[in-house]
Design an enzyme around this catalytic site. Structure first.
Site, PDB file in Angstrom:
ATOM      1  N   ASP A   1      -1.105  77.172 -96.726  1.00 50.46           N
ATOM      2  CA  ASP A   1      -0.880  76.608 -98.000  1.00 50.46           C
ATOM      3  C   ASP A   1      -1.358  78.016 -98.944  1.00 50.46           C
ATOM      4  O   ASP A   1      -2.655  79.018 -98.464  1.00 50.46           O
ATOM      5  CB  ASP A   1      -1.150  75.695 -98.876  1.00 50.46           C
TER       6      ASP A   1
ATOM      7  N   ASN B   1      -8.821  62.476-100.687  1.00 48.94           N
ATOM      8  CA  ASN B   1      -7.107  61.615-100.360  1.00 48.94           C
ATOM      9  C   ASN B   1      -6.297  61.029 -99.787  1.00 48.94           C
ATOM     10  O   ASN B   1      -5.263  60.699 -99.348  1.00 48.94           O
ATOM     11  CB  ASN B   1      -6.165  62.062-101.986  1.00 48.94           C
TER      12      ASN B   1
ATOM     13  N   HIS C   1      -4.628  64.407 -97.857  1.00 46.93           N
ATOM     14  CA  HIS C   1      -3.215  65.754 -97.997  1.00 46.93           C
ATOM     15  C   HIS C   1      -3.766  66.017 -96.404  1.00 46.93           C
ATOM     16  O   HIS C   1      -4.670  66.069 -96.335  1.00 46.93           O
ATOM     17  CB  HIS C   1      -3.622  66.298 -99.303  1.00 46.93           C
TER      18      HIS C   1
ATOM     19  N   GLU D   1       0.147  65.941-100.802  1.00 41.17           N
ATOM     20  CA  GLU D   1      -0.461  65.114-101.670  1.00 41.17           C
ATOM     21  C   GLU D   1       0.149  63.617-101.713  1.00 41.17           C
ATOM     22  O   GLU D   1       1.687  63.529-100.848  1.00 41.17           O
ATOM     23  CB  GLU D   1      -0.050  65.631-102.775  1.00 41.17           C
TER      24      GLU D   1
HETATM   25  C1  GLP Z   1      -7.535  71.886 -99.406  1.00 41.96           C
HETATM   26  C2  GLP Z   1      -6.935  72.660 -98.681  1.00 41.96           C
HETATM   27  C3  GLP Z   1      -6.787  72.071 -97.617  1.00 41.96           C
HETATM   28  C4  GLP Z   1      -7.830  70.924 -97.188  1.00 41.96           C
HETATM   29  C5  GLP Z   1      -9.061  70.378 -98.115  1.00 41.96           C
HETATM   30  C6  GLP Z   1     -10.052  69.790 -97.211  1.00 41.96           C
HETATM   31  O1  GLP Z   1      -7.164  71.126-100.508  1.00 41.96           O
HETATM   32  N1  GLP Z   1      -5.301  72.861 -99.124  1.00 41.96           N
HETATM   33  O2  GLP Z   1      -5.532  71.689 -96.135  1.00 41.96           O
HETATM   34  O3  GLP Z   1      -7.747  70.507 -95.974  1.00 41.96           O
HETATM   35  O4  GLP Z   1      -8.760  71.363 -99.147  1.00 41.96           O
HETATM   36  O5  GLP Z   1     -11.602  70.709 -98.256  1.00 41.96           O
HETATM   37  P1  GLP Z   1     -12.701  70.676 -97.954  1.00 41.96           P
HETATM   38  O6  GLP Z   1     -12.572  71.064 -96.198  1.00 41.96           O
HETATM   39  O7  GLP Z   1     -13.334  71.440 -98.258  1.00 41.96           O
HETATM   40  O8  GLP Z   1     -12.871  69.190 -97.543  1.00 41.96           O
END
Ligand code: GLP
Length: 250
Positions: free
Chosen positions: A73, A142, A144, A149
Site C-alpha cells: 500500500d 483494528n 486491517h 479497513e
Molecule cells: C499500516 C499499514 C499496515 C500495517 C499497519 C500496522 O496501517 N498499512 O500494512 O500492518 O500499519 O502497523 P504497525 O506494524 O506499526 O503496528
C-alpha cells in the site's frame, strides 16, 4: 494435505525473534526460488524482520538479485521522496540496503493522475510477474491488512481507501506524531490480491495486537476483521511474539 488449523500459529519469544524467524523463511524461499516474488508490508512490526534480512544479505545468506517485490500500500497524496511515504520507509529500512534490482521494485504511485488506472496497472504488474509467491503482512490494531479497513464490505482488487481515524492515529509516528498530517486516503492491494498470494505470513508483536490475533485465529470470518479471511488461505502462517499470542488458548 495441510493441517486443519488455518492459519498456522508460531510463537516466538519477542519481536526480534519474530523478525529472525520471518527473515529465515524469506531467505530459504529465495534459495529455493531465486526469482521469488515477494509482497512486503510497512509499519513498526516488520522493522526487526528487515534488519534481520539486511544482516543475512550482508553475510551472503539472502540474495535478492533476481527477486521482485510489490508493497501492499501507499498513502494517497505523497510522492515517493516524501519522508513519510511508505516508499521512503522501504528505501530506508530495506531497499537501499540489499541487492534488489530497482527495476524489480514495484510500488503503488501515491500521486497518480488517475487512481483507478494506477490500481489496474498494479494488478496487471502482479499478474505479469506471475503472482506473489510469499506475501508478508502486518496487522492493524483494528484488524486491517494492507489498508483493507474493517467495514460492511471488503474490496477484492487494488483500490483507493479512506483510512479510519484509528488507522490514521496508528500511522501518526511516520508524521512526527501529527495525526492530522496523515493522509485521509491510500491505495492498497485488495483482499483477493492478498489471498491469491501462494503463501502468506502475518507478523505481529505486542499486547495491542493480542485481541485481534485471538479473533483472527478463533473468531468468525467477518468483513469487520479483514485479517480473519486468512482462515480461508491454504498456506497462511501467523508468526507472533508471546504478547501478541497472549489471548490464544494454550
Ligand atoms: C499500516 C499499514 C499496515 C500495517 C499497519 C500496522 O496501517 N498499512 O500494512 O500492518 O500499519 O502497523 P504497525 O506494524 O506499526 O503496528
Amino acid at each position: 494435505m495441510r493441517a486443519l488449523a488455518s492459519p498456522r500459529v508460531t510463537v516466538s519469544p519477542d519481536a526480534r525473534a519474530v523478525g529472525d524467524a520471518v527473515a529465515a523463511r524469506v531467505a530459504s524461499a529465495l534459495r529455493e526460488t531465486p526469482r521469488l516474488v515477494l509482497g512486503l508490508p510497512t509499519g513498526r512490526t516488520p522493522i526487526p524482520m528487515y534488519q534481520a534480512l539486511v544482516a543475512l544479505a550482508a553475510r551472503g545468506q539472502a540474495d535478492f538479485s533476481r527477486a521482485t517485490t510489490f508493497n501492499l500500500d501507499e498513502f494517497l497524496g505523497l510522492t515517493p521522496d516524501h519522508a513519510s511515504s511508505f516508499r521512503a520507509f522501504m528505501n530506508r529500512h530495506f531497499f537501499d540496503r540489499v541487492n534488489l534490482a530497482p527495476s524489480r521494485i514495484n510500488f503503488l504511485d501515491g500521486t497518480p493522475a488517475d487512481a483507478e488506472a494506477e490500481c489496474d496497472r498494479y494488478e496487471r504488474a502482479i499478474e505479469e510477474a506471475g503472482g506473489i509467491d510469499l506475501l508478508l503482512l502486518g496487522l492493524g490494531t483494528n484488524g486491517h491488512i494492507g489498508f483493507n479497513e474493517p467495514g460492511a464490505v471488503l474490496v477484492a482488487r487494488t483500490h483507493r481507501v479512506r483510512l479510519t481515524p484509528e488507522t490514521r492515529a496508528a500511522n501518526a509516528a511516520l508524521f512526527d506524531g501529527d495525526e492530522g498530517a496523515v493522509p485521509a486516503e491510500a491505495l492498497s492491494m485488495g483482499m483477493a490480491t492478498i489471498l491469491q498470494a501462494r503463501s502468506a505470513v502475518l507478523l505481529a508483536h505486542g499486547e495491542s495486537k493480542a485481541g485481534c490475533i485471538a479473533r483472527v485465529v478463533n473468531g468468525p470470518l467477518t468483513t469487520e476483521l479483514p485479517a480473519s479471511f486468512l482462515q480461508l488461505h491454504h498456506d497462511a502462517d501467523l508468526i507472533l511474539d508471546a504478547a501478541a499470542a497472549g489471548q490464544l488458548a494454550h
